[in-house]
Write a protein that holds these residues in place. Structure first.
Motif, PDB file in Angstrom:
ATOM      1  N   ALA A  16       0.833  -1.203   0.000  1.00  0.00           N
ATOM      2  CA  ALA A  16       0.000   0.000   0.000  1.00  0.00           C
ATOM      3  C   ALA A  16       0.866   1.252   0.000  1.00  0.00           C
ATOM      4  CB  ALA A  16      -0.941  -0.006   1.200  1.00  0.00           C
ATOM      5  N   ALA A  17       1.931   1.255   0.786  1.00  0.00           N
ATOM      6  CA  ALA A  17       2.834   2.410   0.836  1.00  0.00           C
ATOM      7  C   ALA A  17       3.491   2.647  -0.523  1.00  0.00           C
ATOM      8  CB  ALA A  17       3.891   2.203   1.915  1.00  0.00           C
ATOM      9  N   ASP A  18       3.880   1.576  -1.206  1.00  0.00           N
ATOM     10  CA  ASP A  18       4.481   1.710  -2.534  1.00  0.00           C
ATOM     11  C   ASP A  18       3.482   2.302  -3.523  1.00  0.00           C
ATOM     12  OD1 ASP A  18       6.826   0.582  -1.579  1.00  0.00           O
ATOM     13  OD2 ASP A  18       6.420  -1.410  -2.411  1.00  0.00           O
ATOM     14  N   ILE A  19       2.229   1.856  -3.442  1.00  0.00           N
ATOM     15  CA  ILE A  19       1.193   2.346  -4.351  1.00  0.00           C
ATOM     16  C   ILE A  19       0.914   3.820  -4.102  1.00  0.00           C
ATOM     17  CG2 ILE A  19      -1.283   2.153  -4.874  1.00  0.00           C
ATOM     18  CD1 ILE A  19      -0.850  -0.952  -4.271  1.00  0.00           C
ATOM     19  N   VAL A  20       0.807   4.209  -2.834  1.00  0.00           N
ATOM     20  CA  VAL A  20       0.563   5.620  -2.510  1.00  0.00           C
ATOM     21  C   VAL A  20       1.702   6.491  -3.017  1.00  0.00           C
ATOM     22  CG1 VAL A  20       0.394   7.258  -0.603  1.00  0.00           C
ATOM     23  CG2 VAL A  20      -0.965   5.167  -0.560  1.00  0.00           C
ATOM     24  N   ALA A  21       2.938   6.052  -2.802  1.00  0.00           N
ATOM     25  CA  ALA A  21       4.092   6.843  -3.257  1.00  0.00           C
ATOM     26  C   ALA A  21       4.107   6.969  -4.777  1.00  0.00           C
ATOM     27  CB  ALA A  21       5.387   6.204  -2.764  1.00  0.00           C
ATOM     28  N   ALA A  22       3.818   5.873  -5.461  1.00  0.00           N
ATOM     29  CA  ALA A  22       3.860   5.892  -6.923  1.00  0.00           C
ATOM     30  C   ALA A  22       2.716   6.704  -7.520  1.00  0.00           C
ATOM     31  CB  ALA A  22       3.810   4.460  -7.464  1.00  0.00           C
ATOM     32  N   SER A  23       1.619   6.844  -6.779  1.00  0.00           N
ATOM     33  CA  SER A  23       0.437   7.519  -7.323  1.00  0.00           C
ATOM     34  C   SER A  23       0.696   8.982  -7.673  1.00  0.00           C
ATOM     35  CB  SER A  23      -0.740   7.421  -6.345  1.00  0.00           C
ATOM     36  OG  SER A  23      -0.537   8.222  -5.192  1.00  0.00           O
ATOM     37  N   ASP A  34      -9.905  -7.525  -3.993  1.00  0.00           N
ATOM     38  CA  ASP A  34      -9.269  -8.156  -2.834  1.00  0.00           C
ATOM     39  C   ASP A  34      -8.350  -7.182  -2.095  1.00  0.00           C
ATOM     40  OD1 ASP A  34     -10.676 -10.476  -2.983  1.00  0.00           O
ATOM     41  OD2 ASP A  34      -8.973 -11.782  -3.406  1.00  0.00           O
ATOM     42  N   PHE A  35      -8.971  -6.137  -1.597  1.00  0.00           N
ATOM     43  CA  PHE A  35      -8.251  -5.160  -0.789  1.00  0.00           C
ATOM     44  C   PHE A  35      -8.000  -5.691   0.622  1.00  0.00           C
ATOM     45  CE2 PHE A  35     -10.302  -2.864  -4.159  1.00  0.00           C
ATOM     46  CZ  PHE A  35      -9.393  -1.885  -4.520  1.00  0.00           C
ATOM     47  N   CYS A  36      -8.913  -6.529   1.129  1.00  0.00           N
ATOM     48  CA  CYS A  36      -8.809  -7.033   2.501  1.00  0.00           C
ATOM     49  C   CYS A  36      -8.808  -8.556   2.491  1.00  0.00           C
ATOM     50  CB  CYS A  36      -9.923  -6.468   3.368  1.00  0.00           C
ATOM     51  SG  CYS A  36     -11.595  -6.955   2.848  1.00  0.00           S
ATOM     52  N   ASN A  37      -9.065  -9.174   3.637  1.00  0.00           N
ATOM     53  CA  ASN A  37      -9.071 -10.628   3.764  1.00  0.00           C
ATOM     54  C   ASN A  37     -10.388 -11.096   4.356  1.00  0.00           C
ATOM     55  OD1 ASN A  37      -6.350 -10.979   2.898  1.00  0.00           O
ATOM     56  ND2 ASN A  37      -5.638 -10.412   4.947  1.00  0.00           N
ATOM     57  N   MET A  38     -11.088 -11.954   3.628  1.00  0.00           N
ATOM     58  CA  MET A  38     -12.281 -12.616   4.154  1.00  0.00           C
ATOM     59  C   MET A  38     -13.267 -11.627   4.759  1.00  0.00           C
ATOM     60  SD  MET A  38     -10.383 -15.945   5.830  1.00  0.00           S
ATOM     61  CE  MET A  38     -11.906 -16.723   6.364  1.00  0.00           C
ATOM     62  N   ARG A  39     -13.467 -10.486   4.077  1.00  0.00           N
ATOM     63  CA  ARG A  39     -14.445  -9.450   4.439  1.00  0.00           C
ATOM     64  C   ARG A  39     -14.035  -8.670   5.684  1.00  0.00           C
ATOM     65  NH1 ARG A  39     -19.233 -11.764   2.025  1.00  0.00           N
ATOM     66  NH2 ARG A  39     -20.343  -9.815   2.333  1.00  0.00           N
ATOM     67  N   GLN A  40     -12.776  -8.775   6.107  1.00  0.00           N
ATOM     68  CA  GLN A  40     -12.319  -8.110   7.327  1.00  0.00           C
ATOM     69  C   GLN A  40     -11.178  -7.142   7.018  1.00  0.00           C
ATOM     70  OE1 GLN A  40     -13.887  -8.733  10.369  1.00  0.00           O
ATOM     71  NE2 GLN A  40     -15.248  -9.987   9.093  1.00  0.00           N
ATOM     72  N   GLY A  41     -11.215  -5.943   7.629  1.00  0.00           N
ATOM     73  CA  GLY A  41     -10.087  -5.020   7.554  1.00  0.00           C
ATOM     74  C   GLY A  41     -10.156  -3.992   6.443  1.00  0.00           C
ATOM     75  N   LEU A  42     -11.309  -3.853   5.813  1.00  0.00           N
ATOM     76  CA  LEU A  42     -11.414  -2.921   4.693  1.00  0.00           C
ATOM     77  C   LEU A  42     -11.174  -1.479   5.140  1.00  0.00           C
ATOM     78  CD1 LEU A  42     -11.860  -3.268   1.689  1.00  0.00           C
ATOM     79  CD2 LEU A  42     -14.311  -2.989   2.066  1.00  0.00           C
ATOM     80  N   ASP A  43     -11.612  -1.137   6.350  1.00  0.00           N
ATOM     81  CA  ASP A  43     -11.368   0.209   6.869  1.00  0.00           C
ATOM     82  C   ASP A  43      -9.882   0.475   7.051  1.00  0.00           C
ATOM     83  OD1 ASP A  43     -11.317  -1.746   8.881  1.00  0.00           O
ATOM     84  OD2 ASP A  43     -11.953  -0.347  10.435  1.00  0.00           O
ATOM     85  N   ARG A  44      -9.125  -0.540   7.427  1.00  0.00           N
ATOM     86  CA  ARG A  44      -7.669  -0.390   7.572  1.00  0.00           C
ATOM     87  C   ARG A  44      -7.002  -0.135   6.229  1.00  0.00           C
ATOM     88  NH1 ARG A  44      -6.499  -5.855  10.253  1.00  0.00           N
ATOM     89  NH2 ARG A  44      -4.349  -5.337   9.680  1.00  0.00           N
ATOM     90  N   VAL A  45      -7.489  -0.820   5.185  1.00  0.00           N
ATOM     91  CA  VAL A  45      -6.918  -0.595   3.850  1.00  0.00           C
ATOM     92  C   VAL A  45      -7.246   0.807   3.357  1.00  0.00           C
ATOM     93  CG1 VAL A  45      -6.772  -1.455   1.490  1.00  0.00           C
ATOM     94  CG2 VAL A  45      -7.172  -3.050   3.341  1.00  0.00           C
ATOM     95  N   ALA A  46      -8.462   1.274   3.621  1.00  0.00           N
ATOM     96  CA  ALA A  46      -8.826   2.632   3.231  1.00  0.00           C
ATOM     97  C   ALA A  46      -7.899   3.648   3.874  1.00  0.00           C
ATOM     98  CB  ALA A  46     -10.278   2.915   3.609  1.00  0.00           C
ATOM     99  N   ALA A  47      -7.539   3.415   5.133  1.00  0.00           N
ATOM    100  CA  ALA A  47      -6.596   4.309   5.809  1.00  0.00           C
ATOM    101  C   ALA A  47      -5.213   4.218   5.180  1.00  0.00           C
ATOM    102  CB  ALA A  47      -6.536   3.966   7.293  1.00  0.00           C
ATOM    103  N   LEU A  52      -3.466   8.526  -1.504  1.00  0.00           N
ATOM    104  CA  LEU A  52      -3.434   8.437  -2.970  1.00  0.00           C
ATOM    105  C   LEU A  52      -3.540   9.823  -3.592  1.00  0.00           C
ATOM    106  CD1 LEU A  52      -5.686   5.343  -3.802  1.00  0.00           C
ATOM    107  CD2 LEU A  52      -3.211   5.517  -4.102  1.00  0.00           C
ATOM    108  N   GLN A  53      -2.708  10.077  -4.588  1.00  0.00           N
ATOM    109  CA  GLN A  53      -2.648  11.396  -5.209  1.00  0.00           C
ATOM    110  C   GLN A  53      -3.286  11.425  -6.592  1.00  0.00           C
ATOM    111  OE1 GLN A  53       1.260  13.400  -4.435  1.00  0.00           O
ATOM    112  NE2 GLN A  53       1.730  11.447  -3.431  1.00  0.00           N
ATOM    113  N   ALA A  72     -16.466   2.022   2.449  1.00  0.00           N
ATOM    114  CA  ALA A  72     -15.245   1.869   3.249  1.00  0.00           C
ATOM    115  C   ALA A  72     -14.469   3.167   3.441  1.00  0.00           C
ATOM    116  CB  ALA A  72     -14.334   0.818   2.621  1.00  0.00           C
ATOM    117  N   GLY A  73     -14.776   4.190   2.654  1.00  0.00           N
ATOM    118  CA  GLY A  73     -14.102   5.465   2.841  1.00  0.00           C
ATOM    119  C   GLY A  73     -12.854   5.669   2.019  1.00  0.00           C
TER     120      GLY A  73
END
Length: 199
Positions: A16-23, A34-47, A52-53, A72-73
């Motif tokens: 995620a950090a690499d993607i944000v930097a490259a954006s 598949d941003f998260c795992n088994m429907r859990q943690g989507l809010d963490r991925v949004a954070a 993202l730029q 998810a925000g």
């Protein structure tokens, strides 16, 4: 147009950090599910992706539903699941979920080939087709040698012939590049991948 694309982030802070930097160098970011795992943690991925730029277009994977992804925000994000949009002259169509159905259990968001074909019938023209699942025969082989891609996705790509078909889902084929007629097919994975596309 410079497009940064990825799939199957699965809560990886490093990727995620690499993607944000490259954006910072992207006109558009595409997330193929598949941003998260088994429907859990989507809010963490949004954070994780809050920095993202560039605007993002996302499809849900089998690890999150379309509705979950929409609420998810994620910043400046359009969620496509059986729908299309235009971005600076480019036509994009997106279809999420696992196609065909996965063996992963009740948490997995899946579609049958018939359901996927019905949703993909709405795609009349696209420069970029975004599908969480790969097309049958390209970037879809598991470590056990099984081809688990979607016939419906392949048929739609053959019919529409987009410039790009961006997918993920089958981890053993991350980084795959191939062609289906004039369409470049890419099974992305969570790494930063770059594409140049013109309307």
């Amino acid at each position: 147009m410079k497009i940064l694309a990825f799939s199957d982030l699965h809560l990886s802070g490093r990727h995620a950090a690499d993607i944000v930097a490259a954006s910072a160098g992207a006109d558009l970011v595409i997330g193929a599910g598949d941003f998260c795992n088994m429907r859990q943690g989507l809010d963490r991925v949004a954070a994780m992706l809050a920095g993202l730029q560039a605007p993002m277009v996302a499809v849900p994977g089998n690890g999150e539903s379309a509705d979950e992804l929409r609420v998810a925000g994620f910043p400046e994000t359009t969620v496509l699941h059986g729908g299309e949009m235009e971005f600076e002259g480019l036509r994009l169509f997106g279809l999420g979920y696992g196609v065909p159905e996965t063996p992963f259990g009740s948490w997995s968001c899946d579609l049958s080939e018939m359901q996927a074909a019905a949703m993909l019938a709405a795609c009349g023209h696209a420069d970029i087709l975004i599908s969480h699942s790969p097309p049958r025969g390209l970037g879809d082989v598991t470590s056990g040698g099984l081809s688990v891609g979607s016939d419906a996705v392949r048929a739609a790509a053959e019919r529409v012939q987009p410039q790009l078909l961006l997918c993920g889902h089958v981890h053993d084929c991350w980084g795959f590049r191939g062609n289906l007629g004039r369409t470049q097919v890419a099974n992305l994975g969570p790494m930063v991948s770059w594409f140049e596309v013109e309307p």
